[in-house]
Each structure stands twice: as structure tokens, then as C-alpha cells.
Design a protein around this motif. Sequence first.
Motif, mmCIF file in Angstrom:
data_model
loop_
_atom_site.group_PDB
_atom_site.id
_atom_site.type_symbol
_atom_site.label_atom_id
_atom_site.label_comp_id
_atom_site.label_asym_id
_atom_site.label_seq_id
_atom_site.Cartn_x
_atom_site.Cartn_y
_atom_site.Cartn_z
ATOM 1 N N GLN A 198 -5.098 4.308 20.713
ATOM 2 C CA GLN A 198 -5.617 3.227 19.865
ATOM 3 C C GLN A 198 -4.515 2.581 19.024
ATOM 4 O OE1 GLN A 198 -7.677 6.017 20.381
ATOM 5 N NE2 GLN A 198 -9.038 4.758 21.646
ATOM 6 N N LYS A 199 -3.286 3.011 19.257
ATOM 7 C CA LYS A 199 -2.115 2.427 18.575
ATOM 8 C C LYS A 199 -2.236 2.473 17.047
ATOM 9 C CE LYS A 199 -0.744 1.320 22.705
ATOM 10 N NZ LYS A 199 -0.345 2.515 23.459
ATOM 11 N N GLU A 200 -2.811 3.566 16.524
ATOM 12 C CA GLU A 200 -2.965 3.673 15.066
ATOM 13 C C GLU A 200 -1.600 3.891 14.403
ATOM 14 O OE1 GLU A 200 -5.964 6.333 13.680
ATOM 15 O OE2 GLU A 200 -7.575 5.217 14.645
ATOM 16 N N SER A 201 -1.366 3.142 13.351
ATOM 17 C CA SER A 201 -0.089 3.211 12.626
ATOM 18 C C SER A 201 -0.209 4.111 11.401
ATOM 19 C CB SER A 201 0.321 1.809 12.175
ATOM 20 O OG SER A 201 -0.616 1.324 11.219
ATOM 21 N N ASP A 202 0.939 4.525 10.873
ATOM 22 C CA ASP A 202 0.944 5.313 9.632
ATOM 23 C C ASP A 202 0.263 4.543 8.505
ATOM 24 O OD1 ASP A 202 2.378 7.414 10.832
ATOM 25 O OD2 ASP A 202 4.293 6.479 10.375
ATOM 26 N N ASP A 203 0.508 3.242 8.445
ATOM 27 C CA ASP A 203 -0.088 2.409 7.399
ATOM 28 C C ASP A 203 -1.614 2.411 7.484
ATOM 29 O OD1 ASP A 203 -0.069 0.236 5.311
ATOM 30 O OD2 ASP A 203 -0.949 -0.885 6.982
ATOM 31 N N LEU A 204 -2.153 2.298 8.690
ATOM 32 C CA LEU A 204 -3.610 2.328 8.877
ATOM 33 C C LEU A 204 -4.165 3.684 8.459
ATOM 34 C CD1 LEU A 204 -6.309 1.188 9.954
ATOM 35 C CD2 LEU A 204 -5.638 2.021 12.218
ATOM 36 N N ILE A 205 -3.477 4.747 8.851
ATOM 37 C CA ILE A 205 -3.934 6.104 8.532
ATOM 38 C C ILE A 205 -3.942 6.308 7.012
ATOM 39 C CG2 ILE A 205 -3.372 8.567 8.791
ATOM 40 C CD1 ILE A 205 -2.137 7.545 11.622
ATOM 41 N N ALA A 206 -2.937 5.769 6.332
ATOM 42 C CA ALA A 206 -2.896 5.861 4.862
ATOM 43 C C ALA A 206 -4.101 5.153 4.237
ATOM 44 C CB ALA A 206 -1.595 5.262 4.340
ATOM 45 N N ARG A 207 -4.459 3.998 4.771
ATOM 46 C CA ARG A 207 -5.619 3.272 4.231
ATOM 47 C C ARG A 207 -6.913 4.037 4.510
ATOM 48 N NH1 ARG A 207 -5.754 -1.801 6.970
ATOM 49 N NH2 ARG A 207 -3.834 -1.383 8.122
ATOM 50 N N LYS A 208 -7.000 4.657 5.669
ATOM 51 C CA LYS A 208 -8.174 5.478 5.974
ATOM 52 C C LYS A 208 -8.248 6.680 5.028
ATOM 53 C CE LYS A 208 -8.741 4.367 10.894
ATOM 54 N NZ LYS A 208 -9.112 4.920 12.203
ATOM 55 N N ALA A 209 -7.095 7.274 4.754
ATOM 56 C CA ALA A 209 -7.062 8.436 3.855
ATOM 57 C C ALA A 209 -7.558 8.062 2.461
ATOM 58 C CB ALA A 209 -5.653 9.010 3.784
ATOM 59 N N LEU A 210 -7.140 6.915 1.971
ATOM 60 C CA LEU A 210 -7.599 6.453 0.653
ATOM 61 C C LEU A 210 -9.102 6.197 0.669
ATOM 62 C CD1 LEU A 210 -4.623 4.105 -0.262
ATOM 63 C CD2 LEU A 210 -5.319 6.149 -1.533
ATOM 64 N N ALA A 211 -9.602 5.609 1.755
ATOM 65 C CA ALA A 211 -11.047 5.353 1.875
ATOM 66 C C ALA A 211 -11.825 6.672 1.942
ATOM 67 C CB ALA A 211 -11.327 4.510 3.124
ATOM 68 N N ALA A 212 -11.256 7.659 2.615
ATOM 69 C CA ALA A 212 -11.910 8.975 2.696
ATOM 70 C C ALA A 212 -12.018 9.590 1.310
ATOM 71 C CB ALA A 212 -11.119 9.893 3.635
ATOM 72 N N HIS A 213 -10.912 9.579 0.564
ATOM 73 C CA HIS A 213 -10.942 10.153 -0.788
ATOM 74 C C HIS A 213 -11.897 9.402 -1.700
ATOM 75 C CE1 HIS A 213 -8.110 13.416 -0.593
ATOM 76 N NE2 HIS A 213 -7.235 12.663 0.056
#
Length: 254
Positions: free
Chosen positions: A105-120
Motif C-alpha cells: 500500500q506504499k505507506e510512508s513513515d509520515d502517514l504512519i505517524a499521522r495514524k499513530a497520533l489519531a490512534a492516541h
Amino acid sequence: MDKERKLIIAGNWKMNKTVAEALDLVNGLKRELSNVKEVDIVVCPPFTALSEVSKAILDSNIRLGAQNMSEHNVGAFTGEIAAVMLKEFSVRYVILGHSERRQYQKESDDLIARKALAAHAASLKPIICVGETLQEREAGLTEKVLETQVRGSLAGLSRDQMVETIIAYEPVWAIGTGKTATTEQAQQAHAFIRSLLARLYDEATARKVRIQYGGSVKPSNARELMSQPDVDGALVGGASLEVRSFSDIVKNSI
């Protein structure tokens, strides 16, 4: 096993198990693991099985995780699932940035960081995956790759959020291949990640963060892996799809 941090063993079921099969599996795990208190046990079924599995484990020592989520909370994002939707099923953990999603899915570190913030923001605990490919390891780039992924995928997380985040070190070359990093290789990578966290945050924060190992974890290698000082659990793929193998991994870790 006396550990500074409580072990966390999570089963990533990937795209496997119908609802009926998921219930068979989780009911078997409940029977086998009902007395285990020393380990946080997590199962991560596909989205379609979350509702039924959530009901099945309601009064058990097994916690529910999801395999992914959107960085958005609501809106026109066809095919995506928001954190608030996961919360409805009492999901507590969410896997983010798995190597398969980074690759396909070509997920980037930047996208993962935004997902992590949304999870928290939704009080979900992210399990953030990092790891190098075989080519990267053979080229001596393991630490460079890990540093890039860790820095990028954790960008913006506060100290308090970091303590509630799990990192899963999954060498891509060991996922589903039957190859496992040696205990020395696993410990070396985990220690490097923890030293990096100490630099990004501080020593006290780094000591609290749990770092799982993932990559062909089996009952036969679980005890040796978990005995390493910086290995705080496992993110288990194929072996989490059978009651016996996943239960034995949990029991062998204690």
C-alpha cells in the motif's frame, strides 16, 4: 521470567479466518490461556470478525487489536475505517505500518505517524512496525533504516504517548520465510531502537517502551527470544492462526 516491562504477545491474523473460524480460534485460546497473567495477550483478527471476537473475549484475559486504521476520523474515504469505529468493538490496540502495508500500500513513515497520533487521540495503543529488508541488512544499512523509520513513524508523539506505544521490530526478510533473526541479531536491533528512543525522548521513557520481535516466531524459539533483555514480546503471524502454536508461544515466553 523476570522482566522490567510486561511482555506483550499479539497475533496478527492478516487476511485469514472467516467469522466462524475466528470464533473457533479465539474460543480455543480462551481455554488454553485463561490462567496466564504474566503476559498481555492480544489477537488482531480481520475487520469483519472484530465484532464477534470482541463479544467472545469480553470476560477473558485476551485483548482485541485491529490490523490497521485510517488517519482520518470521519469523511469521504471509501474503504477506510476510523479509530472511533474500532472503539465500538472494544479494540485496544492497532497495528500500524506493517511491512506488508509499507510494501503493497506504499505507506510512508509520515502517514504512519499521522495514524499513530489519531490512534492516541482515540485512546488506542499503536503497535508500530519497523524493519529492514534482506538487501538492506546485507548492505549494512540495518541501523540507518531503523533510525529513519523510527524517527519518521513516531514524529509528533509526546513522551506520555510514546510510553503507551509498542514498537514491533520485524526484519522483513524473516516474515513468513521461516528465517528468524538470531537472538543476538534481535537483541542488537532492539537495543539500538531503545538507545534511539533515549535520544529522541529520554532514558526513563525509553526504558518503559515495549519492543516486540516479529518474524517467524514459533513455540521452539519463543523462550530464547523473550529472554533477551530488550525483547518485550512478539508480534506473531502464521503461528497465531492455530490454537496450539500461539498458546505454546505465550506459555513458553513466561
